[in-house]
Design a protein around this motif. Structure first.
Motif, short mmCIF file in Angstrom:
data_model
loop_
_atom_site.label_atom_id
_atom_site.label_comp_id
_atom_site.label_asym_id
_atom_site.label_seq_id
_atom_site.Cartn_x
_atom_site.Cartn_y
_atom_site.Cartn_z
N MET A 164 0.84 -1.19 0.00
CA MET A 164 0.00 0.00 0.00
C MET A 164 0.89 1.25 0.00
O MET A 164 1.89 1.30 0.72
CB MET A 164 -0.89 0.03 1.24
CG MET A 164 -1.62 -1.27 1.53
SD MET A 164 -2.79 -1.71 0.23
CE MET A 164 -3.51 -3.20 0.91
N LEU A 165 0.53 2.22 -0.81
CA LEU A 165 1.27 3.48 -0.88
C LEU A 165 0.31 4.59 -0.46
O LEU A 165 -0.73 4.79 -1.09
CB LEU A 165 1.79 3.72 -2.29
CG LEU A 165 2.46 5.06 -2.59
CD1 LEU A 165 3.61 5.34 -1.63
CD2 LEU A 165 2.94 5.09 -4.04
N LYS B 256 2.89 -4.49 3.58
CA LYS B 256 3.93 -3.45 3.57
C LYS B 256 3.29 -2.13 3.17
O LYS B 256 2.65 -2.03 2.12
CB LYS B 256 5.06 -3.80 2.61
CG LYS B 256 6.15 -2.73 2.56
CD LYS B 256 7.33 -3.15 1.71
CE LYS B 256 8.34 -2.02 1.56
NZ LYS B 256 8.78 -1.43 2.84
N VAL B 257 3.50 -1.10 3.99
CA VAL B 257 2.91 0.22 3.75
C VAL B 257 4.02 1.26 3.68
O VAL B 257 4.93 1.26 4.52
CB VAL B 257 1.91 0.59 4.87
CG1 VAL B 257 1.34 1.99 4.64
CG2 VAL B 257 0.79 -0.44 4.96
N THR B 258 3.94 2.12 2.69
CA THR B 258 4.86 3.25 2.55
C THR B 258 4.08 4.54 2.62
O THR B 258 3.01 4.66 2.02
CB THR B 258 5.60 3.18 1.20
OG1 THR B 258 6.43 2.01 1.16
CG2 THR B 258 6.49 4.42 1.00
N LEU C 197 7.26 1.42 -6.47
CA LEU C 197 6.71 0.52 -5.46
C LEU C 197 5.64 -0.41 -6.00
O LEU C 197 5.39 -1.47 -5.40
CB LEU C 197 6.16 1.34 -4.29
CG LEU C 197 7.18 2.19 -3.55
CD1 LEU C 197 6.51 3.03 -2.49
CD2 LEU C 197 8.27 1.32 -2.93
N ARG C 198 4.93 -0.01 -7.07
CA ARG C 198 3.92 -0.84 -7.72
C ARG C 198 2.91 -1.39 -6.72
O ARG C 198 2.74 -2.59 -6.55
CB ARG C 198 4.61 -1.95 -8.54
CG ARG C 198 5.70 -1.38 -9.43
CD ARG C 198 6.43 -2.40 -10.25
NE ARG C 198 5.82 -2.63 -11.56
CZ ARG C 198 5.96 -1.81 -12.61
NH1 ARG C 198 6.66 -0.68 -12.49
NH2 ARG C 198 5.38 -2.10 -13.75
N PRO C 199 2.20 -0.50 -6.03
CA PRO C 199 1.31 -0.90 -4.94
C PRO C 199 -0.01 -1.51 -5.44
O PRO C 199 -0.48 -1.22 -6.54
CB PRO C 199 1.03 0.42 -4.22
CG PRO C 199 1.11 1.44 -5.31
CD PRO C 199 2.22 0.97 -6.22
N ASP C 200 -0.60 -2.34 -4.60
CA ASP C 200 -1.94 -2.87 -4.87
C ASP C 200 -3.01 -1.81 -4.63
O ASP C 200 -4.05 -1.81 -5.29
CB ASP C 200 -2.22 -4.08 -3.97
CG ASP C 200 -1.27 -5.23 -4.24
OD1 ASP C 200 -1.27 -5.72 -5.38
OD2 ASP C 200 -0.54 -5.62 -3.33
N VAL D 226 -3.36 2.51 -3.77
CA VAL D 226 -2.87 3.85 -3.47
C VAL D 226 -3.94 4.53 -2.62
O VAL D 226 -5.12 4.52 -2.96
CB VAL D 226 -2.61 4.66 -4.75
CG1 VAL D 226 -2.35 6.13 -4.41
CG2 VAL D 226 -1.42 4.08 -5.52
#
Length: 238
Positions: free
Chosen positions: A1-2, A28-30, A97-100, A102
């Protein structure tokens, strides 16, 4: 997740309970904080060091909900705009990051409580929306990023927080994460001259959210506007 926020502390008010649940489940979260927060605070003695103070507060608050990766864009607080340069920075991070999912502040103004709609919040939402579609998934947008190895990426879902009440379409039960959320918010002490009042307001809002979505009286919830961008029901950008 971004997760994108305009200022340090925005994400803790808007989504820290949900994020605590995600990280506890191994997600994983950014965080990406767009401005430096230099216009925040109430104590004149903090002015010289407010940027560094707010960065420390955000890092500590993030740690309480399991987030270690934090990016700061360093835009000036109160001056954020969805310029091409800001959109490019967002696209760069999405492609890296190519998140699932945003997660961003909402680009629409909330007239029911305009304090949710600081101009920087709206600019954050607009910049992220422009980056998610079409720029991040368009291989011909920002070709210099492709040359640097950051190829186009299609974001599946875009979640918004802090938007107009009528846009809310997804509720997350955060009852078990309320104390972690409040602990994260309290870390931002430079922004809150009355912590007990802040605490009471947040608890009441979470209870009201739960009531709105039909949860039991003792539950608490965070609310989002979820938009599918590239899902099984979307096709070729339509």
């Amino acid at each position: 997740m971004l997760v994108f926020a305009a200022h340090p502390d925005d994400v803790d008010f808007g989504a820290a309970g949900t994020i605590a649940g995600w990280t506890a489940a191994g997600v994983k979260v950014t965080y990406c904080i767009m401005t430096d927060g230099d216009a925040g605070g109430f104590d004149e003695s903090h002015r010289a060091g407010i940027v560094a103070m707010r960065a420390r507060e955000q890092k500590a608050a993030a740690g309480l909900v399991g987030v270690e990766d934090i990016r700061f864009l360093g835009q000036r607080d109160g001056y954020l705009e969805p310029t091409h340069d800001v959109v490019k920075q967002v696209v760069e991070l999405i492609r890296e990051l190519r998140p699932d999912v945003v997660l961003s502040m909402h680009p629409e103004r909330a007239w029911d409580r305009i304090q949710k709609s600081h101009p920087d919040h709206l600019a954050c939402g607009e910049a992220v929306t422009r980056a998610v579609y079409p720029a991040a998934e368009n291989p011909y947008a920002f070709p210099e990023l492709v040359e640097a190895g950051l190829t186009a990426y299609k974001v599946p879902y875009l979640w918004f927080y802090g938007g107009p009440r009528e846009r809310d379409n997804h509720f997350v039960d955060v009852t078990d994460q309320v104390e972690a959320k409040l602990a994260a918010i309290r870390i931002h002490a430079s922004q809150h001259p009355d912590l007990p009042a802040m605490d009471a307001m947040v608890r009441a809002n979470l209870k009201e959210n739960a009531r709105r979505c039909g949860l039991a009286e003792d539950r608490s919830a965070e609310v989002f506007h979820v938009v599918g961008i590239n899902t099984p029901v979307t096709f070729a950008g339509f």
